[in-house]
Design a protein around this motif. Sequence first.
Motif, mmCIF file in Angstrom:
data_model
loop_
_atom_site.group_PDB
_atom_site.id
_atom_site.type_symbol
_atom_site.label_atom_id
_atom_site.label_comp_id
_atom_site.label_asym_id
_atom_site.label_seq_id
_atom_site.Cartn_x
_atom_site.Cartn_y
_atom_site.Cartn_z
ATOM 1 N N SER A 1 0.746 -3.885 2.083
ATOM 2 C CA SER A 1 -0.550 -5.216 2.079
ATOM 3 C C SER A 1 -1.419 -4.742 1.997
ATOM 4 O O SER A 1 -2.105 -5.871 1.889
ATOM 5 N N VAL A 2 -1.988 -3.721 1.117
ATOM 6 C CA VAL A 2 -3.643 -3.939 0.379
ATOM 7 C C VAL A 2 -3.240 -3.206 -1.081
ATOM 8 O O VAL A 2 -2.031 -3.434 -1.739
ATOM 9 N N SER A 3 -3.767 -3.838 -1.671
ATOM 10 C CA SER A 3 -4.370 -3.783 -3.058
ATOM 11 C C SER A 3 -3.697 -2.115 -3.926
ATOM 12 O O SER A 3 -3.657 -0.815 -3.098
ATOM 13 N N TYR A 4 -3.299 -1.744 -4.485
ATOM 14 C CA TYR A 4 -3.084 -0.596 -5.480
ATOM 15 C C TYR A 4 -4.270 0.699 -5.919
ATOM 16 O O TYR A 4 -4.210 1.486 -5.365
ATOM 17 N N LYS A 5 -5.210 -0.310 -6.489
ATOM 18 C CA LYS A 5 -6.727 -0.177 -6.142
ATOM 19 C C LYS A 5 -6.763 0.734 -4.784
ATOM 20 O O LYS A 5 -7.327 1.629 -5.340
ATOM 21 N N LEU A 6 -6.517 0.182 -3.964
ATOM 22 C CA LEU A 6 -7.280 1.125 -2.625
ATOM 23 C C LEU A 6 -6.051 2.641 -2.187
ATOM 24 O O LEU A 6 -6.763 3.248 -2.072
ATOM 25 N N VAL A 7 -4.711 2.140 -2.506
ATOM 26 C CA VAL A 7 -3.979 2.624 -2.185
ATOM 27 C C VAL A 7 -4.605 4.316 -3.152
ATOM 28 O O VAL A 7 -4.725 6.049 -2.633
ATOM 29 N N CYS A 8 -4.522 3.693 -4.893
ATOM 30 C CA CYS A 8 -4.824 5.013 -5.594
ATOM 31 C C CYS A 8 -5.850 5.559 -5.433
ATOM 32 O O CYS A 8 -6.885 6.657 -6.068
#
Length: 191
Positions: free
Chosen positions: A139-146
């Motif tokens: 549910s969050v952006s892939y940018k935050l996960v990376c």
Amino acid sequence: MSEIVNLSQSLRSLNPKISALVPYRQISSSFSQPRKFQFCCFPKKICLITERIRAIDALKQDGSLQELDDSPVSVELGSISNENHFDQVMEEAQKLGESVVIVWMAAWCRKCIYLKPKLEKLAVEFYPRLRFYHVDVNSVSYKLVCRAGVTKMPTIQLWRDGQKIGEIIGGHKAHFVVNEVREMIENDLIN
């Protein structure tokens, strides 16, 4: 048509006005009197019953009352919903000089589902010195996960001053993961 409910002896003893077989409406009306401490999320009948059980449990065998422990059993993990919210949590923790534990999980991850309630119980041990949050990676952006460097679920990270200072990947049994997280937090608190 009214539904007939068969009450057990223990429930009848809580309210002697109720007989063994009574219509459901009569039960709800007899338990609907306003009571002190009805602040839980259960229906009023259940709150009243739990209030009476707590009162009975507070009595010692000699008839005197003992003090009840009202400390929480678990602390719900706060939810981080997007990158801006993540940054706000980090800024607030940095201003307060606190560390933050973030659990990266997914709704489809069975190990994450089993681990979350155990971490909520662990949060009680460090409450209010430490804040616990969870992030659903779907549910969050892939940018935050990376940005957080998350590659597997569940991942539990310890952050201080906006920097990741510890990480545990919880691929094994939940009680082992909880012990590792506890150790990681205690090492941070010592330093």
